[in-house]
Design an enzyme around this catalytic site. Structure first.
Site, PDB file in Angstrom:
ATOM      1  N   GLN A  11       0.821  -1.211   0.000  1.00 16.12           N
ATOM      2  CA  GLN A  11       0.000   0.000   0.000  1.00 16.12           C
ATOM      3  C   GLN A  11       0.858   1.265   0.000  1.00 16.12           C
ATOM      4  O   GLN A  11       0.701   2.149  -0.845  1.00 16.12           O
ATOM      5  CB  GLN A  11      -0.926   0.005   1.226  1.00 16.12           C
ATOM      6  CG  GLN A  11      -1.954  -1.105   1.230  1.00 16.12           C
ATOM      7  CD  GLN A  11      -2.909  -0.975   2.393  1.00 16.12           C
ATOM      8  OE1 GLN A  11      -3.937  -0.314   2.307  1.00 16.12           O
ATOM      9  NE2 GLN A  11      -2.573  -1.601   3.515  1.00 16.12           N
ATOM     10  N   ASP A  37      15.590  -9.908  -1.814  1.00 15.90           N
ATOM     11  CA  ASP A  37      15.160 -10.644  -0.631  1.00 15.90           C
ATOM     12  C   ASP A  37      15.833 -10.002   0.584  1.00 15.90           C
ATOM     13  O   ASP A  37      17.017 -10.234   0.848  1.00 15.90           O
ATOM     14  CB  ASP A  37      15.566 -12.117  -0.757  1.00 15.90           C
ATOM     15  CG  ASP A  37      15.181 -12.939   0.466  1.00 15.90           C
ATOM     16  OD1 ASP A  37      14.524 -12.390   1.369  1.00 15.90           O
ATOM     17  OD2 ASP A  37      15.549 -14.131   0.515  1.00 15.90           O
ATOM     18  N   ILE A  38      15.088  -9.189   1.314  1.00 13.79           N
ATOM     19  CA  ILE A  38      15.693  -8.441   2.422  1.00 13.79           C
ATOM     20  C   ILE A  38      16.016  -9.326   3.619  1.00 13.79           C
ATOM     21  O   ILE A  38      16.634  -8.880   4.580  1.00 13.79           O
ATOM     22  CB  ILE A  38      14.797  -7.264   2.865  1.00 13.79           C
ATOM     23  CG1 ILE A  38      13.443  -7.754   3.394  1.00 13.79           C
ATOM     24  CG2 ILE A  38      14.625  -6.258   1.742  1.00 13.79           C
ATOM     25  CD1 ILE A  38      12.609  -6.654   4.052  1.00 13.79           C
ATOM     26  N   ALA A  61       7.123  -5.475   5.337  1.00 15.36           N
ATOM     27  CA  ALA A  61       6.820  -6.004   6.670  1.00 15.36           C
ATOM     28  C   ALA A  61       5.861  -7.182   6.563  1.00 15.36           C
ATOM     29  O   ALA A  61       5.168  -7.353   5.556  1.00 15.36           O
ATOM     30  CB  ALA A  61       6.205  -4.923   7.557  1.00 15.36           C
ATOM     31  N   THR A  63       2.538  -8.097   7.899  1.00 14.85           N
ATOM     32  CA  THR A  63       1.470  -7.296   8.506  1.00 14.85           C
ATOM     33  C   THR A  63       0.195  -8.083   8.789  1.00 14.85           C
ATOM     34  O   THR A  63      -0.795  -7.503   9.237  1.00 14.85           O
ATOM     35  CB  THR A  63       1.116  -6.104   7.599  1.00 14.85           C
ATOM     36  OG1 THR A  63       0.733  -6.590   6.305  1.00 14.85           O
ATOM     37  CG2 THR A  63       2.303  -5.160   7.448  1.00 14.85           C
ATOM     38  N   THR A 102       4.564   0.694  13.858  1.00 11.77           N
ATOM     39  CA  THR A 102       3.122   0.542  14.076  1.00 11.77           C
ATOM     40  C   THR A 102       2.661   0.965  15.463  1.00 11.77           C
ATOM     41  O   THR A 102       3.451   0.964  16.422  1.00 11.77           O
ATOM     42  CB  THR A 102       2.740  -0.947  13.860  1.00 11.77           C
ATOM     43  OG1 THR A 102       1.373  -1.168  14.200  1.00 11.77           O
ATOM     44  CG2 THR A 102       3.587  -1.846  14.744  1.00 11.77           C
ATOM     45  N   TYR A 126       2.956  -9.711  16.484  1.00 14.18           N
ATOM     46  CA  TYR A 126       3.216  -8.651  15.508  1.00 14.18           C
ATOM     47  C   TYR A 126       3.822  -7.425  16.187  1.00 14.18           C
ATOM     48  O   TYR A 126       4.860  -6.902  15.754  1.00 14.18           O
ATOM     49  CB  TYR A 126       1.918  -8.287  14.791  1.00 14.18           C
ATOM     50  CG  TYR A 126       2.020  -7.062  13.916  1.00 14.18           C
ATOM     51  CD1 TYR A 126       2.780  -7.075  12.748  1.00 14.18           C
ATOM     52  CD2 TYR A 126       1.347  -5.884  14.243  1.00 14.18           C
ATOM     53  CE1 TYR A 126       2.875  -5.959  11.936  1.00 14.18           C
ATOM     54  CE2 TYR A 126       1.432  -4.759  13.435  1.00 14.18           C
ATOM     55  CZ  TYR A 126       2.203  -4.796  12.289  1.00 14.18           C
ATOM     56  OH  TYR A 126       2.296  -3.688  11.490  1.00 14.18           O
TER      57      TYR A 126
END
Length: 288
Positions: A11, A37-38, A61, A63, A102, A126
């Protein structure tokens, strides 16, 4: 500058990509899992060096909040370990990192908006992995700016707004929790804020960003239906206990934006104004 955007198909990453042509003096390197690929430290270091990256905006992330309770290892890899790889790689080039975090780093027991100085106390896998990610990036890259955001939505991807629009057309009745309070955040507004911060110069520290105003998920759903012209679905308020989930959600996660507005001179739109614009864009795309 050469700026690496991770999670470019999500997003926030998608909204940043739309704005990139407004900044022709920068070169943006947009990546998702297909390009980088992090979670692979050597791949991250090689990519950052090979492309001469000066700064990173980490939008990538895990999520899926409820799935995280079952997939803790994967969630930890993406939210805690991988950001540290990015931080270490860019620090070697004396660059900067903007890392997205977050409201879930708080347990939601407050009765006033959370400031950056409030002590984090996550209540979910999370939230814990995101908090650990904050600590990691700060440790490995002193030039890290962390932005905590909440209730993110966009015309792109899957999110609450698009789900409410779809269900409003499919169902006659819908129950939405009314005892969780926060502030919706339009990803387009956050993208503009991030690019404004880059233009002004990234400053290390933790910042909060959401749209202005406060609402509940129930009132948020009502606004989505009203602004979408949906009037055939009856939306009823329900308690969190009536809609059990694997992960615990913060009951109150309103973020105080005083610091980011002061330090970067940002003017933040009210959540309902940004929601109306996003819905207009979604409907326009549906008709085209």
């Amino acid at each position: 500058m050469k700026i690496l955007i991770t999670g470019c198909n999500g997003q926030l990453g998608s909204e940043i990509r739309l704005l990139e042509p407004l900044y022709p003096h920068h070169t943006f390197v947009n990546t998702d899992i297909e390009e980088l690929d992090i979670t692979n430290q050597l791949a991250v270091e090689d990519f950052v060096n090979r492309h001469g990256i000066d700064g990173i905006v980490n939008c990538a992330a895990f999520t899926a909040v409820d799935k995280a309770e079952e997939e803790k290892e994967l969630c930890t890899t993406l939210n805690t370990v991988a950001p540290s790889f990015l931080a270490a790689a860019i620090h070697k080039r004396k660059g900067w990192l903007i890392h997205i975090s977050t409201d879930y780093v708080f347990n939601g027991q407050h009765n006033q908006p959370y400031c950056e100085e409030d002590t984090p106390c996550p209540d979910s896998v999370y939230g814990n992995t995101k908090l650990a990610g904050e600590l990691g990036v700060t440790k490995f890259c002193p030039r890290t700016l962390i932005i905590r955001t909440a209730w993110l939505y966009s015309r792109f991807g899957h999110n609450f707004v698009k789900t409410m629009m779809r269900l409003g057309k499919e169902r006659d009745r819908l129950g939405v929790v009314f005892d969780q309070t926060g502030t919706p955040t339009c990803a387009a507004d956050l993208a503009r804020a991030i690019l404004s911060i880059i233009e002004q110069g990234v400053r290390p520290g933790v910042y909060h960003y959401s749209n202005e105003g406060v609402t509940s998920w129930y009132d948020f759903a009502l606004a989505v239906h009203r602004l979408s012209g949906i009037d055939t679905c009856e939306v009823s308020p329900i308690h969190t206990s009536e809609y059990p989930t694997a992960a615990t959600r913060p009951a109150y996660s309103v973020l105080d934006k005083t610091k980011i507005k002061r330090d970067f001179g940002l003017r933040i739109p009210h959540w309902e104004a940004s929601l109306a614009e996003t819905i207009r864009q979604i409907k326009q795309e549906e008709q085209s």
